[in-house]
Design an enzyme around this catalytic site. Structure first.
Site, PDB file in Angstrom:
ATOM      1  N   LYS A  83       0.801  -1.236  -0.032  1.00 48.15           N
ATOM      2  CA  LYS A  83      -0.010   0.007   0.002  1.00 48.15           C
ATOM      3  C   LYS A  83       0.839   1.160   0.214  1.00 48.15           C
ATOM      4  O   LYS A  83       1.960   1.278   0.711  1.00 48.15           O
ATOM      5  CB  LYS A  83      -1.050   0.025   1.202  1.00 48.15           C
ATOM      6  CG  LYS A  83      -2.056   1.106   1.295  1.00 48.15           C
ATOM      7  CD  LYS A  83      -2.705   0.957   2.617  1.00 48.15           C
ATOM      8  CE  LYS A  83      -3.787   2.076   2.740  1.00 48.15           C
ATOM      9  NZ  LYS A  83      -4.539   1.830   4.049  1.00 48.15           N
ATOM     10  N   SER A 158      -9.682   1.813   3.383  1.00 43.66           N
ATOM     11  CA  SER A 158      -8.852   2.739   2.316  1.00 43.66           C
ATOM     12  C   SER A 158      -8.045   1.729   1.549  1.00 43.66           C
ATOM     13  O   SER A 158      -7.289   2.029   0.426  1.00 43.66           O
ATOM     14  CB  SER A 158      -7.846   3.614   3.061  1.00 43.66           C
ATOM     15  OG  SER A 158      -7.010   3.183   3.874  1.00 43.66           O
ATOM     16  N   SER A 182      -9.866  -0.275   7.538  1.00 40.02           N
ATOM     17  CA  SER A 182      -9.102  -0.373   6.263  1.00 40.02           C
ATOM     18  C   SER A 182      -8.604  -1.325   5.674  1.00 40.02           C
ATOM     19  O   SER A 182      -8.061  -1.410   4.372  1.00 40.02           O
ATOM     20  CB  SER A 182      -8.146   1.019   6.288  1.00 40.02           C
ATOM     21  OG  SER A 182      -8.907   2.077   6.258  1.00 40.02           O
TER      22      SER A 182
END
Lengths: 499, 107
Positions: A83, A158, A182
């Protein structure tokens, strides 16, 4: 069947076995991943940036180590993605923000350094909501990541990029962060395994901060066993992060082997019923029944204050955001109006206010202002102190229930993945996406999403929650569940039609 | 308490060092008002006897060892590489506009 599985579809365990037995090299595995990504990434948009040169160099180095008999362990030569919220010296780190679009960090995050030291192969950086603020990746400056199960739907957020990347088999594993859900919510939406460890289990050093008392890195993988492998590598105390825990790191793969006989599973009544899609509830209860069949003892429990966790979260998180985001000031690094020699700047205030106005997106601004409001003079006691007290009430309640049962089982979210655009103009509706995941962050305990079936052809996850530093229990229950179910092996239409 | 006006938003924008357009001020006033009225539900929770702290780590005060970092430590970063990120700098320092001037700079 597994003999015919393309290389890019392998799990960590399968790929590591193939490398150890010299069925293929890390370079061949990496090339297979890059070719597959090149074909499907335009449809999915899981990545902010691919790093094929880094990947090939790391893969070659891994093959040389292995040839010399110096392979480093199970992750040596295994391709993965990260990420885009970890400082990486060799690769631009953006947090999916215009503000950091060109930022080359001068140091490595502990998480990345551990993966480098383990010999893993970085394929690229995956998409997130801007600075991890969002539940759909729609706040990413670089655009939404699409759900491989239905390209018209969000992949969640997210960590939507990492989740989509695992559903699309872009690498053997991914690493995400979970501040309010997330990791678990996108894992549920994309039908993958996502583990948010106990706060403090994995170092936050070099992880771009959203809300420092809630942020936590975790594995996003194709199987629970792979999550166990990755957790063992990433966990541990770090002298760069005073909140990282000295609790001993276990060999979590060993925990995956234990049968469920006698394990006590609590089902919180407040996580079902009104507001939860009946089909989501049905899949969740079927999964719990399956665990009971394997010898678990199931009982109803009650978490009456869990419903207040979301309100507490939307005070504590924005408060910490408003403070953390002050480093993006147009002076130290990243976007700055001072780089524009034609800009008319009367004062230092202008440098701050105009750089931030131009460099940050609207969700980030919204949370900065909300945080500024709840921390401002006159409101601090009513909001921030109250929220901290409610956090303690919720944490105590979880601790009490988890002293009676080993694991709590519940849905991850109220419904499966929603359509792109459906909620982006209603921030409160988007915030409510986190209603069933946020209590875990507020209580500081670990939680995991494990694929438990489909609702109208979209995957949903079973949420498992354990006491502090009892990731072993989550992994045990999840791994045993995956021994007897196949939901985690299902391929999205995008891939099955393509093979 | 739970409604924010456009003036409130303009004030918050100044405190947070965020330049906002008129359109943003209107939009954030209505969006933040609905979020704030949602979080007002916390008043329903009885917390008078609760001993709260900022976080749930359970850790006692953590001190670092009184020794310098090794050269290969993740934290050892050159001055040049840190300065390289700044829009305005000389060989030693980042450069900023005057903090204590007539304008609204520092305060």
């Amino acid at each position: 069947m597994s003999a015919e599985k393309p290389l890019y579809q392998l799990t960590i365990e399968e790929a590591a076995a193939g490398l150890a037995e010299k069925h293929f090299t890390s370079f061949e595995l990496t090339e297979a991943c890059l070719a597959h990504i090149a074909e499907l990434e335009p449809k999915v948009h899981a990545f902010v940036r691919l790093e094929p040169e880094i990947a090939r160099a790391q893969a070659k180095a891994s093959d040389e180590r292995r040839a010399a008999g110096k392979a480093r362990g199970i992750l040596d030569g295994i391709p993965y993605n990260l990420k885009d919220v970890y400082a990486t010296k060799d690769s631009v780190t953006t947090a999916s923000s215009h503000f950091l679009e060109e930022w080359l960090p001068p140091y490595n995050a502990t998480v990345y350094q551990k993966l480098v030291d383990a010999g893993a192969v970085l394929l690229g950086k995956t998409n997130t909501d801007e600075f991890t603020m969002g539940s759909s990746t729609e706040t990413s400056y670089f655009g939404v990541s699409r759900n491989p199960w239905d390209l018209e739907r969000v992949s969640g957020g997210s960590s939507g990029g990492p989740a989509a990347s695992m559903a699309a088999h872009f690498g053997m594993f991914s690493v995400g962060t979970d501040t309010g859900g997330s990791i678990r919510q996108p894992a549920s939406y994309c039908g993958i395994t996502g583990l948010r460890p106990t706060y403090g289990r994995i170092s936050r050093f070099g992880e771009l901060a959203m809300a420092s008392s809630l942020d936590q890195t975790g594995p996003m993988t194709k199987t629970v066993r792979d999550a166990a492998i990755l957790l063992s590598v990433l966990s541990g105390e770090d002298h760069h992060d005073a909140t990282s825990s000295p609790e001993p790191v276990l060999d979590y793969l060993v925990a995956c082997e234990a049968p469920l006989t006698g394990i006590k599973i609590g089902v919180p009544k407040e996580f079902f019923g009104e507001g939860i899609d009946p089909e989501v509830e049905a899949r969740t209860r079927e999964a719990i029944a399956e665990l009971e069949k394997q010898g678990a003892i199931v009982k109803e429990v009650s978490l009456p204050h869990a419903r207040y966790a979301l309100a507490a979260y939307y005070i504590i998180a924005p408060a910490e955001v408003s403070s953390n985001m002050s480093r993006y000031d147009g002076i130290h690094f990243g976007h700055s109006v001072e780089r524009d020699k034609t800009a008319k700047l009367d004062s230092l205030y202008d440098v701050y206010a105009k750089s931030r106005a131009a460099g940050l997106g609207s969700e980030v601004k919204r949370r900065i202002m909300l945080g500024t409001y709840v921390l401002s003079s006159g409101y601090y006691d009513a909001y921030y102190k109250k929220a901290e007290a409610v956090r303690q009430v919720v944490a105590d309640e979880f601790a009490a229930v988890l002293s009676d049962v080993d694991v709590i089982a519940a849905p991850v979210g109220p419904q499966p993945a929603f359509k792109i655009g459906e909620k982006i103009n209603d921030p409160l509706a988007m915030y409510k996406e986190d209603i069933l995941t946020v209590p875990v962050n507020i209580a500081g305990v670990p939680g995991m999403s494990v694929p438990c079936g489909f609702v109208r052809d979209l995957p949903v996850g079973l949420q498992l929650i354990a006491g502090r530093f009892r990731e072993d229990l989550l992994l045990q229950v999840g791994a045993q569940y995956q021994q007897v179910t196949k939901h985690h092996e299902a391929l999205p239409p995008l891939l099955s039609s393509h093979v | 308490m739970s409604t924010l006006s456009r003036d409130d938003i303009a004030h918050l924008g100044r405190l947070a060092r965020l330049e906002l357009t008129q359109e943003e001020q209107d939009r954030y006033a209505s969006q933040l008002s609905s979020v704030v009225s949602y979080i007002d539900q916390l008043s329903e929770v009885e917390t008078s006897g609760v001993n709260a702290s900022a976080g749930v780590t359970g850790l006692e005060t953590v001190l670092s060892a009184d020794e310098t970092w090794k050269d290969d430590d993740l934290c050892v970063v050159s001055r040049e590489s840190l300065l390289a990120g700044a829009p305005a700098h000389d060989e030693q320092f980042m450069l900023v506009k005057a903090v204590m001037s007539d304008g609204e700079g520092g305060a």
